[in-house]
Write a protein that holds these residues in place. Structure first.
Motif, PDB file in Angstrom:
ATOM      1  N   LEU A   1      -2.613  -2.617  -6.562  1.00 46.72           N
ATOM      2  CA  LEU A   1      -2.216  -2.897  -5.184  1.00 46.72           C
ATOM      3  C   LEU A   1      -2.086  -4.392  -4.931  1.00 46.72           C
ATOM      4  O   LEU A   1      -1.218  -4.828  -4.160  1.00 46.72           O
ATOM      5  CB  LEU A   1      -3.222  -2.279  -4.217  1.00 46.72           C
ATOM      6  CG  LEU A   1      -3.245  -0.751  -4.158  1.00 46.72           C
ATOM      7  CD1 LEU A   1      -4.369  -0.271  -3.251  1.00 46.72           C
ATOM      8  CD2 LEU A   1      -1.910  -0.202  -3.685  1.00 46.72           C
TER       9      LEU A   1
ATOM     10  N   GLY B   1      -6.573   0.537   0.267  1.00 46.02           N
ATOM     11  CA  GLY B   1      -6.093   1.350  -0.852  1.00 46.02           C
ATOM     12  C   GLY B   1      -7.219   1.752  -1.779  1.00 46.02           C
ATOM     13  O   GLY B   1      -7.293   2.898  -2.236  1.00 46.02           O
TER      14      GLY B   1
ATOM     15  N   LEU C   1       0.825  -1.207   0.000  1.00 45.08           N
ATOM     16  CA  LEU C   1       0.000   0.000   0.000  1.00 45.08           C
ATOM     17  C   LEU C   1       0.857   1.254   0.000  1.00 45.08           C
ATOM     18  O   LEU C   1       0.538   2.235  -0.685  1.00 45.08           O
ATOM     19  CB  LEU C   1      -0.926  -0.004   1.223  1.00 45.08           C
ATOM     20  CG  LEU C   1      -1.763   1.255   1.437  1.00 45.08           C
ATOM     21  CD1 LEU C   1      -2.673   1.512   0.243  1.00 45.08           C
ATOM     22  CD2 LEU C   1      -2.582   1.149   2.713  1.00 45.08           C
TER      23      LEU C   1
END
Length: 465
Positions: A358, A390, A308
């Motif tokens: 991500l 995220g 992240l």
């Protein structure tokens, strides 16, 4: 069949709309204004003699342009997305992580990690508040005052880091070096934010590259003296970063005009700043409390969310890309309902790209844990939770750009009610996996709430004018 004579003129239509109609840059925005005032296709036909609401909006829009008022001039919005620069933001923020092994070797992770959790959280709050106020002041034409705010944020952060780390060292009989390392971390965190505020990504990368190389050299060699040299190189790089940031904050406006006292400007913006400050606080607590409890005894869980950090720049870039795309859509569709559908498609597309990116980045720390034999179900669950967070941060960027920070505060508070407060209802002696799964559930709820709020907000075309 005789056509119906319109009972009202375009001037009658425009007058009640006020100055907002003169700021419209597309007929679609005028159509949204008309619909918000209760007009529909039937009224457009019967009272104004137009086929539908959009045809009426087009006539009103071009009528306003013909009036030759300055507000009616069309403009091409500047592109906010900068792919190469913005996608690197997360990696630039993560550069000092290369110094952590050397720093842990000097003071011990049992001291370093709690200190860094405290300073990182406080730096998150101070940096966010200073940047928010700085952007507001620049938008108001006060660049020197914005620079003073950013410098003040840097000073407050460094002093706070020294106090917090000093308190930890004294109360728990820790090493004095802990204070220096925490101050270094805070100085970099806020100074790097200032460099990115002024769009100096290249400066930050060049200034911190030697520190990253030195940190990697220590990992390979592992010698204590190399560790000391690594910390010294890191200190020099961070000092250069601070110096560069301070130089940028001294930038003057093009006309060097006098600005009101900073206190007056801060007081005028305090009401707007408060929700942003609260949201930064809630966000820091939500994320760091979930990770902080594992930094000492469960490193596999603590590092699982590293993807992240590296991917934050991608989230920022995709948020700016969404803003550019949705503004471009205004000129490509006819009706507000079409705009809403296009906007929701763009939202779904952006969210999918962020989650996918991500997920790919999260494979890296998980692969490292697998190679070292430390991969567990809890670490995988924590990585998944950070992917979901995220996605929520991507949507949060969009809502923040619409000044819906209070909505963000409420959504984040709901997530905090699930975790950590929900931990109180877990069975006694629960496993780390149960705690991490609860955190993932809180993150998922956060994402769902924000996505619903954003989807509903796309009904208002005017906010993208």
């Amino acid at each position: 069949m005789t056509a119906v004579e319109p009972s009202r003129s375009i001037d009658d239509l425009i007058e009640p709309m006020g100055t907002g109609v003169f700021r419209a840059v597309e007929p679609l925005q005028v159509a949204a204004m008309l619909e918000s005032q209760g007009l529909n296709d039937k009224i457009a036909r019967e009272q104004y003699g137009h086929a539908d609401i959009f045809a009426l909006a087009e006539t009103a829009y071009f009528h306003v342009k013909a009036m030759n008022r300055p507000q009616a001039r069309t403009r091409t919005p500047l592109k906010r997305a900068r792919p190469a620069a913005q996608m690197l933001h997360g990696l630039l923020y993560a550069l000092p992580a290369a110094l952590l092994p050397a720093a842990s070797g000097l003071v011990g992770s049992q001291w370093l990690m709690p200190g860094l959790v405290l300073t990182t959280g406080f730096g998150w709050i101070v940096g966010s508040a200073a940047a928010h106020l700085g952007y507001s002041l620049i938008a108001q034409g006060h660049p020197r005052s914005a620079g003073r705010v950013l410098r003040s944020g840097l000073l407050v952060g460094v002093l706070a880091a020294a106090f917090m780390a000093g308190t930890v060292a004294i109360s728990r009989d820790g090493p004095v070096m802990l204070v220096a390392l925490c101050v270094m971390q805070m100085a970099f965190q806020i100074a790097s934010g200032i460099l990115l505020f002024y769009r100096r990504e290249g400066w930050l990368g060049m200034m911190m590259a030697p520190a990253a190389v030195a940190g990697l050299a220590y990992i390979v060699i592992g010698d204590r003296w190399v560790g000391l040299l690594t910390i010294w190189v890191g200190l020099m790089c961070i000092l250069a970063t601070v110096a560069g940031a301070l130089r940028l904050t001294l930038t003057r406006g093009p006309d060097d005009a006098a600005e009101p006292p900073l206190r007056t400007l801060v007081e005028a913006n305090a009401r707007a700043l408060a929700p942003s400050l609260v949201y930064a606080l809630l966000s820091a607590v939500f994320l760091l409390q979930a990770e902080g409890r594992y930094v000492l005894d469960r490193a596999d869980i603590a590092v699982a969310g590293a993807g992240l950090v590296v991917g934050m720049g991608i989230l920022e870039y995709r948020a700016h890309s969404f803003e550019d795309d949705v503004r471009a859509a205004i000129g490509e569709v006819r009706y507000p309902a079409d705009f809403t559908r296009r906007g929701r498609w763009l939202l779904a597309k952006g969210l999918f790209v962020c989650l996918a990116a991500l997920a790919v980045l999260s494979v890296l720390p998980l692969a490292f844990l697998y190679a070292t034999g430390d991969l567990t179900e809890a670490s995988v669950a924590m990585a998944v939770a950070h992917v979901v967070i995220g996605g929520a941060y991507f949507v949060a960027f969009l809502l923040a750009n619409q000044a819906k920070v209070i909505h963000l505060c409420i959504a984040q508070a709901v997530a905090l009610a699930v975790h950590p407060l929900g931990r109180l209802f877990l069975p006694a002696g629960h496993t780390a996996l149960a705690d991490v799964l609860l955190f993932a559930a809180a993150a998922s709820l956060f994402l769902v709430i924000l996505t619903v709020l954003m989807s509903l907000g796309l009904r208002d075309v005017r906010q993208y004018s």
